[in-house]
Design a protein around this motif. Structure first.
Motif, PDB file in Angstrom:
ATOM      1  N   VAL A  80       6.464  -1.837  -6.826  1.00 44.20           N
ATOM      2  CA  VAL A  80       6.291  -1.155  -5.542  1.00 44.20           C
ATOM      3  C   VAL A  80       4.985  -1.629  -4.929  1.00 44.20           C
ATOM      4  O   VAL A  80       3.913  -1.466  -5.523  1.00 44.20           O
ATOM      5  N   ALA A  81       5.068  -2.235  -3.757  1.00 48.65           N
ATOM      6  CA  ALA A  81       3.881  -2.692  -3.037  1.00 48.65           C
ATOM      7  C   ALA A  81       4.268  -2.880  -1.570  1.00 48.65           C
ATOM      8  O   ALA A  81       5.288  -3.518  -1.275  1.00 48.65           O
ATOM      9  N   ARG A  82       3.468  -2.351  -0.704  1.00 45.90           N
ATOM     10  CA  ARG A  82       3.769  -2.427   0.732  1.00 45.90           C
ATOM     11  C   ARG A  82       3.251  -3.749   1.298  1.00 45.90           C
ATOM     12  O   ARG A  82       2.101  -4.116   1.090  1.00 45.90           O
ATOM     13  N   ASN A  83       4.138  -4.454   1.977  1.00 42.94           N
ATOM     14  CA  ASN A  83       3.797  -5.714   2.642  1.00 42.94           C
ATOM     15  C   ASN A  83       3.413  -6.819   1.665  1.00 42.94           C
ATOM     16  O   ASN A  83       2.606  -7.704   2.001  1.00 42.94           O
ATOM     17  N   TYR A  84       3.929  -6.753   0.470  1.00 40.49           N
ATOM     18  CA  TYR A  84       3.669  -7.793  -0.529  1.00 40.49           C
ATOM     19  C   TYR A  84       4.993  -8.376  -1.004  1.00 40.49           C
ATOM     20  O   TYR A  84       5.991  -7.651  -1.163  1.00 40.49           O
ATOM     21  N   TRP A  99       2.057 -10.833  -7.070  1.00 37.19           N
ATOM     22  CA  TRP A  99       2.150 -10.255  -5.735  1.00 37.19           C
ATOM     23  C   TRP A  99       1.356 -11.132  -4.769  1.00 37.19           C
ATOM     24  O   TRP A  99       0.254 -11.595  -5.104  1.00 37.19           O
ATOM     25  N   GLN A 108      -6.192  -1.394  -1.462  1.00 37.22           N
ATOM     26  CA  GLN A 108      -4.816  -1.795  -1.752  1.00 37.22           C
ATOM     27  C   GLN A 108      -4.373  -1.183  -3.078  1.00 37.22           C
ATOM     28  O   GLN A 108      -5.169  -1.033  -4.010  1.00 37.22           O
TER      29      GLN A 108
END
Length: 511
Positions: A80-84, A99, A108
């Motif tokens: 789970v990582a936003r914009n990665y 990532w 981050q």
């Protein structure tokens, strides 16, 4: 005749062996539980990576993941990582997740979740051989003298690789040993002791490498613990460089090997890694299915669980019918209970699933009594069989409708389930009862009807017993065992229990 009996016995034995082997394979090879209520622990490990991104710099985060050869079986892992973007690479002994992002500002956070079971992974010992020889390093001066001085007592006090490494760890942790203190340079940190241990063992041509482990413990935030391992030609040997203890504890999972850190960040600073683990319980049948899916196995493709849910519910009922039939076979051939055929009690027992036993008996008895009265009246009209059955069937439908309406008006919901009674079965039961009445008398007809209800009730109890439903549905090979038992009963010519009671007086007189 003897040849036929032998043929039946051989066929029964073959069917029994095939059914038993199929069931045993599912239980012991696929680890499918024999009970639906069995639950097993599953560990969920959450890793959170937090750092501060440098403005206007691309971000690249590399993190080691547990290898595929772990002794634990991985059920699921998620990122789970936003914009990665995330990619997974397989290395020689490790796996890494990378990532990446073109731009990122401020704080981050990246998340990695691993779900695993402590069931043994057979691939752990079969697919991960290691090196058995290592070139010695080129040492000079006092380091060479110190290493040779330490190796001499180690060789004298050891018999194999295991004892050699344990003796080496003992000497390195001895603060009174001048040679060990020289190599450590008075730095007794775990990382430095691991470095010196690797240097010492390499000089003896014993390959050794660092492994980083995580402990499975609920509600504890932890950091990876450093261990050492060496391959003895058959299996990996694990050692704690701090205490010298041998053997990896059962509550530890190997996360990665080597001397590099767990996480590296390009384009960020103030890196922080948090690892937490929690234990959950999962139904064993769900766990077994997840394990097969994780292994990309096709064994579940032939399982009843691969069917759509609606079809599964249907086959849960269908697969129990042979159990009811086998019970009727025993009641008729061994006990001696008379019933209206073989399948009629089983089908009535199936109808009891909705009406329940008490209401089902009342409804069956009531409709049968009314139907017998009508059948007796129709007998005086000298109708043909087809016309007589048609009238009785129509009468049964009318009675079922009246009982349903009356039950609804009285607030008896069970009256509505009368519609689930098989109309044709009731019609044929009435016809057979009337024929028995005419041929054997009313008392015998009532006896047969009572035997049918007893057999239907017992059949319903057996076919609706949840543990048996689960076992037969999960291990359908057991039906071959039932078939073998039915074949064996096919040549039974002995006395029934009811006949032994019936001729009990003659046996006494004969004595």
């Amino acid at each position: 005749m003897k040849g036929v009996k032998l043929h039946v016995r051989v066929l029964a034995i073959v069917l029994m062996l095939i059914g038993a082997a199929s069931t045993a394979w599912q239980i012991f090879a696929l680890n499918i539980p024999v009970s639906a209520d069995t639950e097993e622990p599953v560990w969920v490990i959450d890793t959170r990576i937090s750092f501060t991104a440098r403005p206007k710099n691309p971000i690249k985060v590399q993190m080691y993941l547990p290898p595929s050869w772990s002794k634990f079986i991985t059920l699921d892992e998620s990122f789970v990582a936003r914009n990665y973007g995330v990619n997974i690479d397989d290395l020689e002994h490790n796996r890494t997740a990378v990532w990446s992002a073109r731009r990122a500002d401020g704080q981050q956070q990246l998340f990695y979740r691993l779900m695993l079971t402590q069931r043994s992974n057979t691939r752990f010992t079969n697919e991960e051989p290691g090196p058995q020889f290592r070139e010695s390093p080129d040492l000079q001066g006092v380091e060479k003298v110190a290493v040779e001085a330490l190796l001499k007592p180690i060789r004298e006090h050891s018999a194999d690789i295991e004892t050699f490494i344990r003796e080496a760890i003992k000497l390195i942790n001895n603060t009174d040993n001048d040679n060990a203190r020289l190599l450590l340079r008075n730095d007794y940190s775990q990382i430095n002791k691991s470095r010196v241990l690797e240097l010492l063992l390499s000089s003896a041509h014993i390959p050794v490498e660092q492994v980083h482990t995580v402990r499975l413990a609920s509600g504890v935030s932890q950091s990876p613990e450093l261990w050492m391992r060496s391959y003895n030609g058959q299996r990996w040997l694990y050692f704690n460089p701090e205490t010298g203890s041998f053997g990896m504890p059962k509550d530890r999972i190997v996360w990665w090997t080597g001397s590099e850190p767990m996480v590296k960040v390009d384009g960020g600073h103030h890196l922080k890694v948090e690892i937490n683990s929690t234990q959950q319980t999962v139904n064993s049948i769900t766990l077994a299915q997840s394990i097969q899916e994780a292994r990309d196995g096709n064994s579940w493709a032939l399982s009843m669980y691969s069917l759509p849910l609606q079809s599964q519910q249907t086959f849960e009922i269908i697969l129990m019918i042979p159990i009811g039939v086998m019970l009727i076979l025993v009641l008729r051939n061994i006990i001696g209970i008379e019933t209206l055929g073989t399948f009629t009690p089983v089908l009535i027992g199936l109808a009891f699933r909705e009406t329940q036993v008490l209401w089902g008996i009342i409804m069956f008895s009531s409709i049968s009594a009314l139907g017998l009265g009508l059948r007796s009246y129709l007998e005086h009209l000298h109708l043909q069989l087809l016309s007589r059955l048609s009238v009785v069937l129509t009468f049964v439908v009318i009675v079922m409708a009246l009982i349903s309406v009356l039950g609804h008006q009285l607030g008896l919901d069970r009256g509505l389930s009368i519609a689930l009674f098989p109309m044709v079965i009731l019609t044929m039961s009435i016809e057979r009862l009337s024929i028995v009445w005419e041929e054997r008398g009313g008392l015998h007809s009532m006896k047969v009807g009572f035997g049918t209800l007893v057999a239907a009730t017992l059949s319903h109890l057996m076919m609706s017993y949840s543990p048996w439903i689960y076992f037969v549905f999960t291990f359908p090979g057991i039906l071959l065992v039932f078939m073998a038992f039915m074949l064996a009963l096919g040549h039974y010519r002995g006395y029934r229990f009811s006949e032994l009671l019936r001729f009990k007086a003659l046996i006494k007189d004969g004595n």
